[in-house]
Design a protein around this motif. Sequence first.
Motif, PDB file in Angstrom:
ATOM      1  N   ALA A 177       0.843  -1.193   0.000  1.00 53.98           N
ATOM      2  CA  ALA A 177       0.000   0.000   0.000  1.00 53.98           C
ATOM      3  C   ALA A 177       0.878   1.243   0.000  1.00 53.98           C
ATOM      4  O   ALA A 177       1.996   1.234   0.519  1.00 53.98           O
ATOM      5  N   GLY A 178       0.370   2.308  -0.589  1.00 54.57           N
ATOM      6  CA  GLY A 178       1.125   3.542  -0.665  1.00 54.57           C
ATOM      7  C   GLY A 178       1.886   3.709  -1.968  1.00 54.57           C
ATOM      8  O   GLY A 178       2.504   4.750  -2.195  1.00 54.57           O
ATOM      9  N   LEU A 179       1.842   2.692  -2.834  1.00 55.68           N
ATOM     10  CA  LEU A 179       2.488   2.809  -4.140  1.00 55.68           C
ATOM     11  C   LEU A 179       1.713   3.804  -5.003  1.00 55.68           C
ATOM     12  O   LEU A 179       0.491   3.738  -5.100  1.00 55.68           O
ATOM     13  N   ILE A 180       2.431   4.735  -5.633  1.00 59.79           N
ATOM     14  CA  ILE A 180       1.833   5.677  -6.571  1.00 59.79           C
ATOM     15  C   ILE A 180       2.431   5.419  -7.949  1.00 59.79           C
ATOM     16  O   ILE A 180       3.615   5.649  -8.180  1.00 59.79           O
ATOM     17  N   VAL A 181       1.606   4.916  -8.838  1.00 51.31           N
ATOM     18  CA  VAL A 181       2.020   4.694 -10.225  1.00 51.31           C
ATOM     19  C   VAL A 181       1.691   5.969 -11.000  1.00 51.31           C
ATOM     20  O   VAL A 181       0.601   6.525 -10.857  1.00 51.31           O
ATOM     21  N   HIS A 182       2.639   6.441 -11.815  1.00 48.36           N
ATOM     22  CA  HIS A 182       2.400   7.730 -12.476  1.00 48.36           C
ATOM     23  C   HIS A 182       2.960   7.742 -13.894  1.00 48.36           C
ATOM     24  O   HIS A 182       3.916   7.026 -14.216  1.00 48.36           O
ATOM     25  N   ASN A 183       2.328   8.547 -14.725  1.00 53.91           N
ATOM     26  CA  ASN A 183       2.738   8.747 -16.111  1.00 53.91           C
ATOM     27  C   ASN A 183       2.483  10.213 -16.441  1.00 53.91           C
ATOM     28  O   ASN A 183       1.338  10.637 -16.576  1.00 53.91           O
ATOM     29  N   LEU A 184       3.542  10.985 -16.544  1.00 55.59           N
ATOM     30  CA  LEU A 184       3.429  12.412 -16.843  1.00 55.59           C
ATOM     31  C   LEU A 184       3.910  12.662 -18.262  1.00 55.59           C
ATOM     32  O   LEU A 184       5.067  12.381 -18.597  1.00 55.59           O
TER      33      LEU A 184
ATOM     34  N   LEU B 196      -4.143   1.555  -2.138  1.00 60.03           N
ATOM     35  CA  LEU B 196      -4.460   1.588  -0.711  1.00 60.03           C
ATOM     36  C   LEU B 196      -4.868   0.197  -0.246  1.00 60.03           C
ATOM     37  O   LEU B 196      -5.307  -0.638  -1.038  1.00 60.03           O
ATOM     38  N   ALA B 197      -4.719  -0.045   1.055  1.00 61.48           N
ATOM     39  CA  ALA B 197      -5.094  -1.331   1.645  1.00 61.48           C
ATOM     40  C   ALA B 197      -6.058  -1.066   2.794  1.00 61.48           C
ATOM     41  O   ALA B 197      -5.648  -1.020   3.962  1.00 61.48           O
ATOM     42  N   PRO B 198      -7.337  -0.880   2.499  1.00 61.87           N
ATOM     43  CA  PRO B 198      -8.309  -0.526   3.548  1.00 61.87           C
ATOM     44  C   PRO B 198      -8.468  -1.639   4.576  1.00 61.87           C
ATOM     45  O   PRO B 198      -8.342  -2.825   4.253  1.00 61.87           O
TER      46      PRO B 198
ATOM     47  N   ASP C 128     -17.181   1.917   3.449  1.00 56.81           N
ATOM     48  CA  ASP C 128     -16.423   2.948   4.167  1.00 56.81           C
ATOM     49  C   ASP C 128     -15.137   3.292   3.440  1.00 56.81           C
ATOM     50  O   ASP C 128     -14.725   4.459   3.400  1.00 56.81           O
ATOM     51  N   ALA C 129     -14.498   2.281   2.848  1.00 54.08           N
ATOM     52  CA  ALA C 129     -13.252   2.526   2.122  1.00 54.08           C
ATOM     53  C   ALA C 129     -13.468   3.441   0.924  1.00 54.08           C
ATOM     54  O   ALA C 129     -12.554   4.165   0.514  1.00 54.08           O
ATOM     55  N   MET C 130     -14.684   3.443   0.373  1.00 54.61           N
ATOM     56  CA  MET C 130     -14.981   4.294  -0.774  1.00 54.61           C
ATOM     57  C   MET C 130     -14.824   5.775  -0.450  1.00 54.61           C
ATOM     58  O   MET C 130     -14.719   6.607  -1.355  1.00 54.61           O
ATOM     59  N   LEU C 131     -14.800   6.130   0.827  1.00 55.25           N
ATOM     60  CA  LEU C 131     -14.589   7.531   1.192  1.00 55.25           C
ATOM     61  C   LEU C 131     -13.214   8.030   0.759  1.00 55.25           C
ATOM     62  O   LEU C 131     -12.961   9.240   0.772  1.00 55.25           O
ATOM     63  N   MET C 132     -12.346   7.112   0.354  1.00 53.67           N
ATOM     64  CA  MET C 132     -11.051   7.544  -0.172  1.00 53.67           C
ATOM     65  C   MET C 132     -11.200   8.338  -1.468  1.00 53.67           C
ATOM     66  O   MET C 132     -10.312   9.129  -1.818  1.00 53.67           O
TER      67      MET C 132
ATOM     68  N   ASP D 223      -9.670  -6.416  -0.704  1.00 56.92           N
ATOM     69  CA  ASP D 223      -8.243  -6.740  -0.638  1.00 56.92           C
ATOM     70  C   ASP D 223      -7.388  -5.515  -0.931  1.00 56.92           C
ATOM     71  O   ASP D 223      -6.270  -5.389  -0.416  1.00 56.92           O
ATOM     72  N   TRP D 224      -7.899  -4.612  -1.770  1.00 60.45           N
ATOM     73  CA  TRP D 224      -7.164  -3.407  -2.154  1.00 60.45           C
ATOM     74  C   TRP D 224      -8.131  -2.375  -2.703  1.00 60.45           C
ATOM     75  O   TRP D 224      -9.274  -2.691  -3.036  1.00 60.45           O
ATOM     76  N   LEU D 225      -7.650  -1.155  -2.791  1.00 63.43           N
ATOM     77  CA  LEU D 225      -8.422  -0.064  -3.365  1.00 63.43           C
ATOM     78  C   LEU D 225      -7.452   0.834  -4.119  1.00 63.43           C
ATOM     79  O   LEU D 225      -6.343   1.103  -3.638  1.00 63.43           O
ATOM     80  N   VAL D 226      -7.836   1.276  -5.296  1.00 60.64           N
ATOM     81  CA  VAL D 226      -6.996   2.162  -6.104  1.00 60.64           C
ATOM     82  C   VAL D 226      -7.787   3.423  -6.461  1.00 60.64           C
ATOM     83  O   VAL D 226      -8.917   3.346  -6.929  1.00 60.64           O
TER      84      VAL D 226
END
Length: 235
Positions: A35-42, A53-55, A61-65, A119-122
Amino acid sequence: MTTPSFPPLMSGRAVTGATHPFDMACTLAAEGCDAGLIVHNLTANHLMAAIVLAPEVPLADAMLMLPTCGVGFQNAFGALAPPEVAVHLEWSGGLRLNGASCGRLRVAAGGTDPEVEPDWLVIGLDLPLMQIAERPGDQPDQTSLYDEGCAELDPVELLEAWARHSLVWINTWEDAGPRALHAEWRGLAWRMGEEITQNGRTGTFQGVDDRFGMLLREGDTTHLIPLTTLLETQS
């Protein structure tokens, strides 16, 4: 382009070409990345990124992210952009700059049952830096950062600030519950109190419930549209 620097609890992974960070983040999350990985393409035209994220709460409730990262974006943008550029947040994840549509936030999860911990949230961010339309005026409701006078805004700094401010709001939500998030988000909500169409229903957007479900007044009936209806399905 400068390599982004993220807070200690986050890490970065750059992708290039046609690879979309949101799709890659979902794939990596399903494979069990941290969790905490940020994948990016600029690119020259777009800022695209996604946070894994790993709720430890049910999906509803996790959808509040989604609104959490929306508030994080507004805070980050407000700290870097000219003060006259106003940011508003659509309930469904869309971003508005000076009233025009300018990118969006999106969400996917490792599960669909609202009452089961996923299991995860992105959370993904798509932000146009330059106008997509071939001719000005072709898409009058669409804009970009540069069209709104933000040509001097460094997209790498904006990505870094989005990560920092989103992390602050995630910690606030974990430590103190959603009350502060609700208060902040309501001041940024797009078209609250007005007639809108969402999920095939048209009515007055009256606000949100504790889990940020949309309250849509249609005649004498108020419909509750859960945030989980915004989940994108990953093949």
